[in-house]
Design an enzyme around this catalytic site. Structure first.
Site, PDB file in Angstrom:
ATOM      1  N   SER A  68       0.826  -1.213   0.000  1.00 50.22           N
ATOM      2  CA  SER A  68       0.000   0.000   0.000  1.00 50.22           C
ATOM      3  C   SER A  68       0.854   1.254   0.000  1.00 50.22           C
ATOM      4  O   SER A  68       0.457   2.287  -0.539  1.00 50.22           O
ATOM      5  CB  SER A  68      -0.920  -0.002   1.227  1.00 50.22           C
ATOM      6  OG  SER A  68      -0.230  -0.422   2.384  1.00 50.22           O
TER       7      SER A  68
ATOM      8  N   ASP B 157      -2.821  -9.244   7.702  1.00 47.71           N
ATOM      9  CA  ASP B 157      -1.647  -9.026   8.556  1.00 47.71           C
ATOM     10  C   ASP B 157      -0.749 -10.253   8.410  1.00 47.71           C
ATOM     11  O   ASP B 157      -1.137 -11.361   8.810  1.00 47.71           O
ATOM     12  CB  ASP B 157      -2.132  -8.860  10.008  1.00 47.71           C
ATOM     13  CG  ASP B 157      -0.997  -8.640  10.989  1.00 47.71           C
ATOM     14  OD1 ASP B 157       0.158  -8.994  10.675  1.00 47.71           O
ATOM     15  OD2 ASP B 157      -1.289  -8.135  12.090  1.00 47.71           O
TER      16      ASP B 157
ATOM     17  N   SER C 242      17.330  -6.076   4.175  1.00 47.59           N
ATOM     18  CA  SER C 242      17.846  -4.736   4.506  1.00 47.59           C
ATOM     19  C   SER C 242      19.352  -4.824   4.683  1.00 47.59           C
ATOM     20  O   SER C 242      19.891  -5.908   4.963  1.00 47.59           O
ATOM     21  CB  SER C 242      17.229  -4.271   5.830  1.00 47.59           C
ATOM     22  OG  SER C 242      17.870  -3.112   6.302  1.00 47.59           O
TER      23      SER C 242
ATOM     24  N   TYR D 143      15.224  -5.507  15.010  1.00 44.44           N
ATOM     25  CA  TYR D 143      15.065  -5.323  13.562  1.00 44.44           C
ATOM     26  C   TYR D 143      16.226  -6.017  12.815  1.00 44.44           C
ATOM     27  O   TYR D 143      15.995  -6.745  11.839  1.00 44.44           O
ATOM     28  CB  TYR D 143      15.043  -3.826  13.238  1.00 44.44           C
ATOM     29  CG  TYR D 143      14.822  -3.486  11.781  1.00 44.44           C
ATOM     30  CD1 TYR D 143      13.549  -3.517  11.223  1.00 44.44           C
ATOM     31  CD2 TYR D 143      15.882  -3.123  10.953  1.00 44.44           C
ATOM     32  CE1 TYR D 143      13.336  -3.196   9.883  1.00 44.44           C
ATOM     33  CE2 TYR D 143      15.685  -2.803   9.619  1.00 44.44           C
ATOM     34  CZ  TYR D 143      14.412  -2.840   9.086  1.00 44.44           C
ATOM     35  OH  TYR D 143      14.208  -2.532   7.760  1.00 44.44           O
TER      36      TYR D 143
ATOM     37  N   LYS E 200      16.053  -9.197  10.087  1.00 45.72           N
ATOM     38  CA  LYS E 200      16.519  -9.096   8.696  1.00 45.72           C
ATOM     39  C   LYS E 200      17.642 -10.091   8.418  1.00 45.72           C
ATOM     40  O   LYS E 200      17.738 -10.649   7.317  1.00 45.72           O
ATOM     41  CB  LYS E 200      16.966  -7.663   8.394  1.00 45.72           C
ATOM     42  CG  LYS E 200      15.820  -6.662   8.419  1.00 45.72           C
ATOM     43  CD  LYS E 200      14.763  -6.994   7.360  1.00 45.72           C
ATOM     44  CE  LYS E 200      13.607  -6.009   7.341  1.00 45.72           C
ATOM     45  NZ  LYS E 200      12.601  -6.318   6.321  1.00 45.72           N
TER      46      LYS E 200
ATOM     47  N   ILE F  67      16.132   4.102   2.135  1.00 43.98           N
ATOM     48  CA  ILE F  67      15.104   4.409   1.130  1.00 43.98           C
ATOM     49  C   ILE F  67      14.103   5.413   1.721  1.00 43.98           C
ATOM     50  O   ILE F  67      13.689   5.265   2.887  1.00 43.98           O
ATOM     51  CB  ILE F  67      14.348   3.121   0.702  1.00 43.98           C
ATOM     52  CG1 ILE F  67      15.333   1.980   0.357  1.00 43.98           C
ATOM     53  CG2 ILE F  67      13.400   3.418  -0.459  1.00 43.98           C
ATOM     54  CD1 ILE F  67      16.238   2.221  -0.819  1.00 43.98           C
TER      55      ILE F  67
HETATM   56  P1  NAP Z   1       6.633   1.581   5.193  1.00 42.13           P
HETATM   57  O1  NAP Z   1       6.741   2.813   4.381  1.00 42.13           O
HETATM   58  O2  NAP Z   1       6.452   1.720   6.666  1.00 42.13           O
HETATM   59  O3  NAP Z   1       5.450   0.666   4.579  1.00 42.13           O
HETATM   60  C1  NAP Z   1       5.164  -0.544   5.213  1.00 42.13           C
HETATM   61  C2  NAP Z   1       4.171  -1.339   4.398  1.00 42.13           C
HETATM   62  O4  NAP Z   1       4.013  -2.616   5.018  1.00 42.13           O
HETATM   63  C3  NAP Z   1       2.797  -0.715   4.338  1.00 42.13           C
HETATM   64  O5  NAP Z   1       2.231  -1.040   3.094  1.00 42.13           O
HETATM   65  C4  NAP Z   1       2.057  -1.402   5.477  1.00 42.13           C
HETATM   66  O6  NAP Z   1       0.658  -1.468   5.283  1.00 42.13           O
HETATM   67  C5  NAP Z   1       2.652  -2.793   5.381  1.00 42.13           C
HETATM   68  N1  NAP Z   1       2.607  -3.559   6.625  1.00 42.13           N
HETATM   69  C6  NAP Z   1       3.089  -3.224   7.841  1.00 42.13           C
HETATM   70  N2  NAP Z   1       2.874  -4.215   8.716  1.00 42.13           N
HETATM   71  C7  NAP Z   1       2.227  -5.198   8.034  1.00 42.13           C
HETATM   72  C8  NAP Z   1       1.716  -6.462   8.383  1.00 42.13           C
HETATM   73  N3  NAP Z   1       1.824  -6.947   9.643  1.00 42.13           N
HETATM   74  N4  NAP Z   1       1.110  -7.203   7.435  1.00 42.13           N
HETATM   75  C9  NAP Z   1       0.976  -6.744   6.174  1.00 42.13           C
HETATM   76  N5  NAP Z   1       1.449  -5.543   5.779  1.00 42.13           N
HETATM   77  C10 NAP Z   1       2.059  -4.791   6.699  1.00 42.13           C
HETATM   78  O7  NAP Z   1       7.925   0.663   5.016  1.00 42.13           O
HETATM   79  P2  NAP Z   1       9.011   0.614   3.836  1.00 42.13           P
HETATM   80  O8  NAP Z   1      10.095   1.559   4.164  1.00 42.13           O
HETATM   81  O9  NAP Z   1       8.341   0.695   2.521  1.00 42.13           O
HETATM   82  O10 NAP Z   1       9.605  -0.854   4.075  1.00 42.13           O
HETATM   83  C11 NAP Z   1       9.200  -1.976   3.298  1.00 42.13           C
HETATM   84  C12 NAP Z   1      10.166  -3.115   3.580  1.00 42.13           C
HETATM   85  O11 NAP Z   1      11.491  -2.714   3.229  1.00 42.13           O
HETATM   86  C13 NAP Z   1      10.227  -3.504   5.054  1.00 42.13           C
HETATM   87  O12 NAP Z   1      10.392  -4.899   5.179  1.00 42.13           O
HETATM   88  C14 NAP Z   1      11.472  -2.794   5.548  1.00 42.13           C
HETATM   89  O13 NAP Z   1      12.039  -3.436   6.663  1.00 42.13           O
HETATM   90  C15 NAP Z   1      12.352  -2.885   4.329  1.00 42.13           C
HETATM   91  N6  NAP Z   1      13.425  -1.886   4.267  1.00 42.13           N
HETATM   92  C16 NAP Z   1      13.146  -0.541   4.299  1.00 42.13           C
HETATM   93  C17 NAP Z   1      14.205   0.355   4.210  1.00 42.13           C
HETATM   94  C18 NAP Z   1      13.993   1.846   4.211  1.00 42.13           C
HETATM   95  O14 NAP Z   1      15.002   2.589   4.271  1.00 42.13           O
HETATM   96  N7  NAP Z   1      12.767   2.349   4.095  1.00 42.13           N
HETATM   97  C19 NAP Z   1      15.518  -0.104   4.126  1.00 42.13           C
HETATM   98  C20 NAP Z   1      15.751  -1.464   4.118  1.00 42.13           C
HETATM   99  C21 NAP Z   1      14.704  -2.339   4.180  1.00 42.13           C
HETATM  100  P3  NAP Z   1      -0.359  -0.277   5.747  1.00 42.13           P
HETATM  101  O15 NAP Z   1      -0.220   0.829   4.726  1.00 42.13           O
HETATM  102  O16 NAP Z   1      -1.707  -0.898   5.719  1.00 42.13           O
HETATM  103  O17 NAP Z   1       0.084   0.166   7.101  1.00 42.13           O
END
Ligand code: NAP
Length: 250
Positions: free
Chosen positions: A10, A59, A141, A154, A158, A187
């Site tokens: 989303s 979830d 990550s 966290y 990962k 990101i």
């Molecule tokens: P984000 O902006 O917080 O978005 C999280 C997404 O996951 C949203 O769509 C949320 O849905 C959904 N979500 C959260 N908990 C959930 C659950 N229990 N079941 C199903 N969906 C769930 O996060 P992001 O930065 O895009 O991160 C996405 C992935 O990349 C994660 O695994 C994160 O650890 C990884 N990552 C992120 C970064 C970074 O710098 N951003 C770096 C390395 C890795 P809702 O909209 O309904 O809340």
């Protein structure tokens, strides 16, 4: 066109992945946890890009919701050719590992590791029944190997995804199902919004050789490239999409 289930699509990285898959014409199941409007917006963006999309609430940390996600996918198109385990959360409080509590640990491991592990098990069983099989991509990550002592839960979740990638890659190789891990760097998403100023400074100071924030589209493009099936002699492979952060530079 084939069907992809992208967990947590989303918002953020998952949304970037869904849109890139849409550009290649995929049918994308846009999974969300609580934010239905954001999921519907992503569906519209996937369709505008050239794909098809449905939003499905679930979830990933709950067994019944994982089954619901798979059932909804199969009800829609009858098959699943790509699973992207992207949904993940950061700790609500960044606490030193000498202070951090068990509740946060349990939550992070359940959402970020146990959820994807058992969703992969269920999807792999389904793929084994399909003549065309499929592919699985885990979004981990740089925290899989970079120690941040204020979010140990966290990092461990990962790092666990790294072993999960190896395990499923080894188990499914003979069955023509490839498993990959994409490791994002820093990101620009809601997840990093709270620490934006800190990372603005670190990036300007050279945190990564490529001195900019990564964008969800950067991860989406990597996933799209794998999803095209152009890495048939690779499995268990880790693709860093991090501006070069992982390199040791002297
Ligand atoms: P984000 O902006 O917080 O978005 C999280 C997404 O996951 C949203 O769509 C949320 O849905 C959904 N979500 C959260 N908990 C959930 C659950 N229990 N079941 C199903 N969906 C769930 O996060 P992001 O930065 O895009 O991160 C996405 C992935 O990349 C994660 O695994 C994160 O650890 C990884 N990552 C992120 C970064 C970074 O710098 N951003 C770096 C390395 C890795 P809702 O909209 O309904 O809340």
């Amino acid at each position: 066109m084939p069907t992809a289930l992208v967990t947590g699509s989303s918002r953020g990285i998952g949304r970037g992945i869904a849109i890139q898959l849409g550009e290649d014409g995929w049918h994308v199941v846009v999974n969300y946890c609580g934010n239905q409007q954001a999921a519907e917006d992503t569906c519209a963006a996937v369709v505008a890009a050239g794909g098809q999309a449905i939003a499905v609430q679930g979830d990933v940390s709950k067994a019944e919701d994982r089954q619901k996600l798979l059932d909804a996918t199969l009800e829609w198109t009858g098959a699943i050719e790509l699973l992207v385990n992207n949904a993940g959360i950061a700790p609500s409080v960044r606490a030193d590992i000498l202070e951090a509590d068990e509740d946060s640990f349990d939550k992070l491991i359940t959402v970020n590791l146990k959820g994807p592990y058992f969703l992969t098990q269920a999807v792999a069983r389904q793929m084994l029944q399909q003549p065309q099989r499929g592919q699985i991509i885990n979004i981990s990550s740089l925290s899989a190997y970079a120690a941040s002592v204020n979010r140990g839960d966290y990092c461990i979740s990962k790092a666990g995804l790294g072993m999960m990638t190896s395990l499923f890659a080894a188990r499914l190789a003979d069955d023509d199902i490839r498993v990959y891990e994409v490791r994002p760097g820093v990101i620009a998403t809601d997840m990093t919004g709270a620490v934006k100023e800190k990372y603005d400074r670190l990036i300007a100071e050279g945190l990564s050789p490529i001195k900019r924030w990564g964008q969800p589209e950067d991860i989406g493009r990597a996933v799209r490239a794998i999803a095209r099936g152009d890495f048939p002699f690779s499995t268990g492979e880790v693709i860093n999409v991090d501006g070069g952060f992982h390199m040791k530079v002297l």
